[in-house]
Design an enzyme around this catalytic site. Structure first.
Site, PDB file in Angstrom:
ATOM      1  N   ARG A 157     -13.186 -37.401  38.732  1.00 51.05           N
ATOM      2  CA  ARG A 157     -14.097 -38.191  37.907  1.00 51.05           C
ATOM      3  C   ARG A 157     -14.508 -37.535  36.590  1.00 51.05           C
ATOM      4  NH1 ARG A 157     -19.795 -37.691  39.671  1.00 51.05           N
ATOM      5  NH2 ARG A 157     -19.991 -35.867  40.995  1.00 51.05           N
ATOM      6  N   LYS A 184     -14.135 -35.373  42.702  1.00 54.25           N
ATOM      7  CA  LYS A 184     -14.592 -34.105  42.125  1.00 54.25           C
ATOM      8  C   LYS A 184     -14.401 -34.156  40.619  1.00 54.25           C
ATOM      9  CE  LYS A 184     -13.328 -29.146  42.069  1.00 54.25           C
ATOM     10  NZ  LYS A 184     -14.694 -28.593  42.143  1.00 54.25           N
ATOM     11  N   HIS A 185     -15.329 -33.530  39.863  1.00 56.11           N
ATOM     12  CA  HIS A 185     -15.121 -33.308  38.432  1.00 56.11           C
ATOM     13  C   HIS A 185     -14.064 -32.217  38.278  1.00 56.11           C
ATOM     14  CE1 HIS A 185     -18.379 -35.787  37.022  1.00 56.11           C
ATOM     15  NE2 HIS A 185     -19.322 -35.058  37.578  1.00 56.11           N
ATOM     16  N   VAL A 186     -12.836 -32.586  37.965  1.00 55.16           N
ATOM     17  CA  VAL A 186     -11.767 -31.593  37.831  1.00 55.16           C
ATOM     18  C   VAL A 186     -10.618 -32.202  37.045  1.00 55.16           C
ATOM     19  CG1 VAL A 186     -10.549 -32.213  39.979  1.00 55.16           C
ATOM     20  CG2 VAL A 186     -10.446 -29.848  39.112  1.00 55.16           C
TER      21      VAL A 186
END
Length: 295
Positions: free
Chosen positions: A24, A84-86
């Site tokens: 995300r 996940k922010h990735v």
């Protein structure tokens, strides 16, 4: 994308593992989309997983950490969704099955304005202090900053220098980074190379990249292209989430003039091109799905 061929636009059929990966982008409605995934997990019988809250968010990983992440996700029970922010992580590089990648994007200028006020919202710091009590509180003058004034005064926080790089989640300027990947050439702001790599990833790796400003089309395409996970998404979004729940809505944002937005758009030219590219692809998928059978 020059032809309305639903099958060629359907990367879901190329997936090798029934696991959704939602890497995300911040401030694109991702909290709302996560809540949608949680509710869809109950409806459509899949598991929902998200990474734990981190003191310092690292989105660009070393190869060893990329492999660790890919192995962790690949080991989840199927079907599952993970968020996940990735940056985009290529599972096949580690001889692991290809998951179903999805994401959302937003108008780049509106997004940076949203981020500016989001990280200054009182509830943001309440949540951070609850998770990490030893975190220092920010300077009150920083909290009171006005975005428009910040841009017009040339404040370094609101100066978007072409080719500049920053690391970590704090480099909120670039949506392309989350699609381009972990390589060094993905880091310069508003660069041609990062743009082209991000476009290529969307075309070849992502099943759907939705548009925050057009959730009706977005949800329809998700339902059409990934029905096992997203059947009923539009109904849940309109009847349960949008109607009753304004997740992370920030009432502290000050208005920003079109004059200032136009100044910013000059520096965000390739980020805007990427956003328009994703929008075109989404609408092409929508039209194709209504003309052809995806099965």
């Amino acid at each position: 994308m020059n032809t309305l061929n639903a099958l060629s636009l359907n990367n879901t059929r190329r997936a090798e593992n029934l696991i959704i990966v939602f890497n995300r982008v911040p401030k694109v409605g991702s909290q709302t989309f996560m809540e949608l995934l949680r509710r869809l997990a109950e409806r459509n019988n899949f598991e929902f997983h998200r990474d734990s809250v981190q003191r310092i968010e690292t989105i660009r990983l070393k190869p060893s950490h990329q492999q660790e992440l890919a192995e962790t996700i690949s080991a989840l029970p199927v079907p599952s969704a993970y968020t996940k922010h990735v940056c985009f992580t290529n599972f096949t590089k580690f001889n692991l099955p290809r998951p179903i990648y999805v994401n959302l994007v937003r108008d780049p200028v509106e997004r940076i304005i949203s981020w500016f006020y989001y990280i200054r919202a009182p509830w943001y710091y309440v949540e951070r202090k609850q998770a990490f009590p030893d975190l220092p509180l920010p300077d009150s003058r920083w909290l009171r900053k006005d975005f428009q004034e910040c841009v017009l005064k040339g404040d370094p926080e609101c100066t978007y220098t072409q080719g500049a790089t920053h690391e970590g989640i704090g480099d909120h300027r670039r949506q392309t980074l989350f699609f381009c990947g972990h390589e060094d050439e993905c880091t310069p702001f508003n660069s041609e190379s990062a743009l082209e790599r991000a476009k290529y990833a969307v075309e070849t790796q992502y099943s759907v990249v939705g548009i925050l400003e057009d959730m009706d089309t977005t949800l329809t395409v998700f339902e059409k292209y990934i029905p096992q996970f997203f059947a009923g998404a539009s109904e849940i979004y309109h009847n349960e989430i949008q109607k009753f729940n304004k997740i992370n809505k920030n009432s502290f944002k000050s208005p920003v003039s079109e004059e200032v937005k136009n100044l910013l758009r000059q520096n965000f030219s390739r980020e805007i091109e990427f956003y328009n590219f994703c929008k075109q692809r989404l609408h092409t998928q929508f039209l194709a799905a209504n003309l052809m059978d995806l099965n």
